[in-house]
Design a protein around this motif. Structure first.
Motif, mmCIF file in Angstrom:
data_model
loop_
_atom_site.group_PDB
_atom_site.id
_atom_site.type_symbol
_atom_site.label_atom_id
_atom_site.label_comp_id
_atom_site.label_asym_id
_atom_site.label_seq_id
_atom_site.Cartn_x
_atom_site.Cartn_y
_atom_site.Cartn_z
ATOM 1 N N ASP A 8 0.804 -1.225 0.000
ATOM 2 C CA ASP A 8 0.000 0.000 0.000
ATOM 3 C C ASP A 8 0.840 1.279 0.000
ATOM 4 O OD1 ASP A 8 0.974 0.113 2.606
ATOM 5 O OD2 ASP A 8 -1.003 0.055 3.556
ATOM 6 N N GLY A 9 2.172 1.137 -0.064
ATOM 7 C CA GLY A 9 3.062 2.297 -0.104
ATOM 8 C C GLY A 9 3.565 2.760 1.245
ATOM 9 N N ASP A 93 7.939 -5.335 0.435
ATOM 10 C CA ASP A 93 7.935 -6.617 1.127
ATOM 11 C C ASP A 93 6.558 -7.265 1.012
ATOM 12 O OD1 ASP A 93 9.147 -8.511 3.192
ATOM 13 O OD2 ASP A 93 7.297 -7.879 4.183
ATOM 14 N N TYR A 94 6.540 -8.539 0.636
ATOM 15 C CA TYR A 94 5.281 -9.281 0.515
ATOM 16 C C TYR A 94 5.135 -10.366 1.580
ATOM 17 C CZ TYR A 94 3.823 -6.679 -3.494
ATOM 18 O OH TYR A 94 3.405 -5.656 -4.296
ATOM 19 N N TYR A 116 -3.407 -12.263 5.322
ATOM 20 C CA TYR A 116 -4.083 -11.096 5.888
ATOM 21 C C TYR A 116 -3.845 -9.855 5.018
ATOM 22 C CZ TYR A 116 -5.079 -7.235 9.079
ATOM 23 O OH TYR A 116 -5.546 -6.079 9.642
ATOM 24 N N HIS A 117 -2.574 -9.565 4.712
ATOM 25 C CA HIS A 117 -2.258 -8.387 3.900
ATOM 26 C C HIS A 117 -2.780 -8.522 2.468
ATOM 27 C CE1 HIS A 117 1.039 -7.128 6.867
ATOM 28 N NE2 HIS A 117 -0.023 -6.376 7.030
ATOM 29 N N MET A 121 -4.990 -5.421 1.627
ATOM 30 C CA MET A 121 -4.333 -4.537 0.648
ATOM 31 C C MET A 121 -4.709 -4.889 -0.779
ATOM 32 S SD MET A 121 -0.560 -3.893 2.187
ATOM 33 C CE MET A 121 -0.295 -3.805 3.940
ATOM 34 N N ASN A 122 -5.589 -5.882 -0.933
ATOM 35 C CA ASN A 122 -6.085 -6.279 -2.248
ATOM 36 C C ASN A 122 -4.968 -6.581 -3.246
ATOM 37 O OD1 ASN A 122 -8.897 -5.938 -1.577
ATOM 38 N ND2 ASN A 122 -8.522 -3.725 -1.651
ATOM 39 N N TYR A 123 -4.088 -7.508 -2.861
ATOM 40 C CA TYR A 123 -3.050 -7.914 -3.809
ATOM 41 C C TYR A 123 -3.735 -8.450 -5.060
ATOM 42 C CZ TYR A 123 0.287 -8.138 0.177
ATOM 43 O OH TYR A 123 1.074 -7.876 1.270
ATOM 44 N N PRO A 124 -3.337 -7.990 -6.224
ATOM 45 C CA PRO A 124 -3.910 -8.535 -7.463
ATOM 46 C C PRO A 124 -3.518 -10.004 -7.647
ATOM 47 C CG PRO A 124 -2.685 -6.505 -7.879
ATOM 48 C CD PRO A 124 -2.407 -6.908 -6.465
#
Length: 167
Positions: A8-9, A93-94, A116-117, A121-124
Motif C-alpha cells: 500500500d506504499g 515486502d510481501y 491477511y495483507h 491490501m487487495n493484492y492482485p
C-alpha cells in the motif's frame, strides 16, 4: 540506506547501512555490520551480526546471509525487485519469508500475515501468482545450493566487506 515498503506504499522499516560489494545485470550485493533498523513505529534496534544482502533485479525476493556465532543463517524476504533511488535501495515486502538454518533445514514463515495483507491490501491475482512462483524458485535455489546459497559465497563477500571497512 535500505527502505522497505508494503504493497500500500507505507514504509515498513529502514536500515542505515549497506555497502555495495557488487552490482551487475542480475543482482546487487551489499554488506553491513551492526546496522540500525528503524521500524515503522519509530522504534529502532541494532542488528546483532554482520550480514551479506543479495537483491535481485528480476526476482521477487532478497536474501540476507547472517553470519551468527552458531553458523550461517539465511533470512529470505519475498519482495519486489529492488530499485535504486539516489543513495537508497527500495523494495516492497510481501510478507512471506524463508528461514534457512546452518544444517540446511528451512522453514516458510508468515503465511498468515501474507494472507491477511493480501486481503486488506487487495493484492492482485498476478502478484499472488508471482509471489508463490518466486517462493518455489527460491526454495529450489536453496536445495541446489545456487546463488547466495552456494558454499563459500557469503563468506567471500563478507571478506570483501571487511576489507572495505578497514579502508
Amino acid at each position: 540506506m535500505l527502505r522497505c515498503y508494503k504493497h500500500d506504499g507505507s514504509l515498513e522499516h529502514t536500515s542505515d547501512e549497506a555497502i555495495v560489494l557488487e552490482n551487475n545485470d542480475e543482482f546487487l550485493v551489499c554488506g553491513n555490520g551492526r546496522a540500525k533498523i528503524t521500524e515503522k513505529d519509530g522504534r529502532s534496534h541494532m542488528t546483532n551480526e554482520p550480514a551479506v544482502l543479495f537483491f535481485y533485479k528480476d526476482h521477487w525476493f532478497n536474501v540476507i546471509g547472517q553470519l551468527k556465532k552458531y553458523g550461517l543463517f539465511y533470512y529470505c524476504n519475498i519482495a519486489s525487485p529492488y530499485i535504486i533511488d539516489g543513495r537508497e535501495i527500495k523494495y516492497i515486502d510481501y510478507d512471506l519469508d524463508l528461514r534457512v538454518f546452518p544444517d540446511g533445514g528451512f522453514k516458510i514463515l508468515d503465511r498468515n500475515e501474507y494472507n491477511y495483507h493480501k486481503k486488506i491490501m487487495n493484492y492482485p491475482e498476478d502478484i499472488d501468482k508471482i509471489v508463490k512462483e518466486e517462493l518455489s524458485y527460491l526454495i529450489d535455489m536453496k536445495r541446489h545450493e545456487k546463488g547466495p546459497f552456494a558454499p563459500g559465497i557469503v563468506e567471500k563477500y563478507y571478506n570483501e566487506f571487511e576489507k572495505i571497512k578497514k579502508c
